[in-house]
Enzyme design. Structure first.
Site, PDB file in Angstrom:
ATOM      1  N   HIS A   1      27.666   7.980 -44.886  1.00 23.90           N
ATOM      2  CA  HIS A   1      28.194   7.956 -43.375  1.00 23.90           C
ATOM      3  C   HIS A   1      29.296   7.043 -43.291  1.00 23.90           C
ATOM      4  O   HIS A   1      29.898   7.008 -42.387  1.00 23.90           O
ATOM      5  CB  HIS A   1      26.858   7.233 -42.644  1.00 23.90           C
ATOM      6  CG  HIS A   1      26.753   7.534 -41.133  1.00 23.90           C
ATOM      7  ND1 HIS A   1      27.944   7.327 -40.417  1.00 23.90           N
ATOM      8  CD2 HIS A   1      25.866   8.064 -40.358  1.00 23.90           C
ATOM      9  CE1 HIS A   1      27.744   7.605 -39.122  1.00 23.90           C
ATOM     10  NE2 HIS A   1      26.516   8.021 -39.180  1.00 23.90           N
TER      11      HIS A   1
ATOM     12  N   ASP B   1      29.439  29.228 -35.801  1.00 23.89           N
ATOM     13  CA  ASP B   1      29.216  30.575 -36.241  1.00 23.89           C
ATOM     14  C   ASP B   1      30.211  30.934 -37.222  1.00 23.89           C
ATOM     15  O   ASP B   1      31.414  31.093 -37.245  1.00 23.89           O
ATOM     16  CB  ASP B   1      29.432  31.481 -35.000  1.00 23.89           C
ATOM     17  CG  ASP B   1      29.205  32.986 -35.354  1.00 23.89           C
ATOM     18  OD1 ASP B   1      29.198  33.214 -36.377  1.00 23.89           O
ATOM     19  OD2 ASP B   1      29.454  33.737 -34.237  1.00 23.89           O
TER      20      ASP B   1
END
Length: 472
Positions: free
Chosen positions: A206, A439
């Site tokens: 992170h 997508d």
């Protein structure tokens, strides 16, 4: 210990992780998934780099936004996509394009292919990408058939360990003869479920970047993959490349990073193991239910403006979580204070130069923590959701109207108070990241999971899975 994943939009989804206190139904579900623990077979491992010669060897300093994450758990995201074809079809028709577009994407997001360099103390850690040497590890695996794709993407309760097989493990650090520690920053895994679907798993440190940067990276890669490098119209829709230029000019107010580095050096890096006695489940709240709740809170609240979907849903989830956690633990102190940690994106809100704000495309961490505190008597009272909503609204308003840089030296004190409290709760993800827009030419994800909520009391938020009505 409970965790929620709560997509915000036209519908909301909550993912619970239960530890040592599951209901009869959840225990039964957990037992049903115990057999689904056999790991997938690894087909290949590939090291993906930016195209050779496109990125010069580069070092980047860590800012005071990055330093708090140095010794905290990995950031872990899973994206599930329906795919009805065979493994051979995927390897021939899909994988080469995924690799090529990932390489081009890393040209702009090169720290994800780089390493964290940790010199001997007192020199501070920094990020490095070295052309011809550094790369991102991509693992391609095939499900053995014991873990059913439909079970993995389902909302029903499941043993948390079923997700571990599709979540890649970050390679171990390397120590040079000079005592310099070098840690990879990211690893990815594509798991194929023949005739059913694929899963793209991401494990990353992170301290390299926050969720805004990760979403930016994924959308850039997604757009390139979908266009296959041939559709000019799709290529024109590419997001703007990330900005690395202002990192050196972000000033540390009050030596904030110094304290985090001292804790990092004294604690050293350690893994964050989680209990194996957990299950997780996803729940949905309809748009009508949300609107009814917003209407009730707005009518009761002293604030003039209508309450946001984000606030009211988070308030409802937090109240439900705390009520469940204290069930059976007795009345206790009515003045006990519960704390919720939220994050505010500082991009376009902080200036790294006299007139220039940190841009939205900034690569790195750029979030400020805010602690929302409510007494037990209010959080569990007759107007519980209202009390939580008002506290959230007030805290967000205060953070957005204040000079965040001036308040930065006090962030650590607030986080320590939160961490030492009973049932500290935090947020993972955010609706604005639009994780369900990913997508790759296979359609949008049928499920997205944030796996790292297993290591702490988190409520993970994302937008509606079906996309209707959008984010509010």
């Amino acid at each position: 210990m409970y965790f929620f994943t709560c997509p915000v939009g036209s519908r909301q989804h909550n993912t619970f992780l239960y530890k040592n206190k599951a209901t009869h139904f959840l225990k039964a579900q957990s037992h049903n998934t115990m057999a689904h623990l056999q790991p997938p077979n690894v087909i290949e491992t590939t090291h993906i780099s930016p195209p050779k010669g496109t990125v010069p060897s580069t070092t980047l300093p860590l800012t005071f936004f990055d330093a708090p994450w140095l010794n905290l758990p990995l950031s872990e995201f899973l994206f599930f996509f329906s795919y009805q074809n065979s493994t051979d079809c995927f390897l021939k028709d899909i994988l080469p394009n995924l690799k090529q577009s990932l390489s081009i994407t890393l040209k702009h997001f090169f720290p994800y292919a780089g390493k964290l360099i940790i010199p001997p103390r007192p020199d501070p850690p920094y990020l490095r990408y070295k052309d011809g040497e550094d790369s991102l590890l991509l693992i391609v695996a095939e499900s053995t058939g014991t873990a059913d794709f439909n079970d993995l993407k389902a909302d029903s309760a499941k043993d948390i360990r079923v997700l571990h097989g599709v979540m890649p493990k970050l390679p171990p650090p390397h120590v040079s003869p000079e005592g310099i520690l070098m840690r990879p920053t990211r690893v990815m895994q594509v798991t194929i479920f023949p005739g059913a679907g694929i899963c793209i798993g991401n494990s990353a440190t992170h301290f390299v970047a926050d969720g805004v940067t990760f979403s930016h990276f994924m959308k850039y890669w997604m757009t390139l993959t979908k266009s296959k490098g041939q559709d000019p119209a799709a290529t024109l829709l590419l997001p703007s490349p990330p900005d690395h230029s202002c990192r050196n000019m972000i000033k540390d107010p009050g030596e904030v990073a110094k304290g985090h580095l001292e804790r990092f050096w004294s604690q050293n890096y350690s893994s964050h193991a989680t209990s194996e006695n957990m299950v997780r489940a996803t729940f949905t709240m309809s748009r009508k239910q949300i609107e009814n709740l917003k209407h009730w809170v707005t009518e009761q609240s002293d604030y003039q403006s209508p309450v946001s979907t984000f606030v009211v849903y988070l308030a409802f989830t937090w109240v439900s979580l705390i009520k469940t956690l204290i069930e059976g633990s007795g009345e206790g102190d009515k003045d006990e204070v519960f704390h919720l940690m939220i994050n505010v994106d500082c991009r376009n809100r902080l200036k790294y130069a006299e007139t220039e704000p940190i841009p939205q495309t900034y690569f790195g961490n750029c979030i400020a923590p805010g602690i929302v505190s409510v007494k037990k008597r209010d959080l569990l009272g007759q107007k519980d959701v209202l009390a939580a909503s008002n506290a959230l609204t007030a805290r967000i308003s205060d953070m957005l109207s204040s000079d965040l840089l001036k308040t930065a030296p006090s962030w650590g004190q607030g986080v320590r108070k939160w961490a030492m409290s009973r049932f500290p709760t935090s947020i993972a993800g955010a609706p604005k990241l639009r994780m369900y827009d990913m997508d790759f030419g296979l359609g949008k994800p049928c499920k997205m999971d944030i796996a790292h909520i297993e290591t702490g009391g988190s409520i993970a938020l994302a937008e509606s899975r079906d996309g209707s009505n959008g984010e509010k």
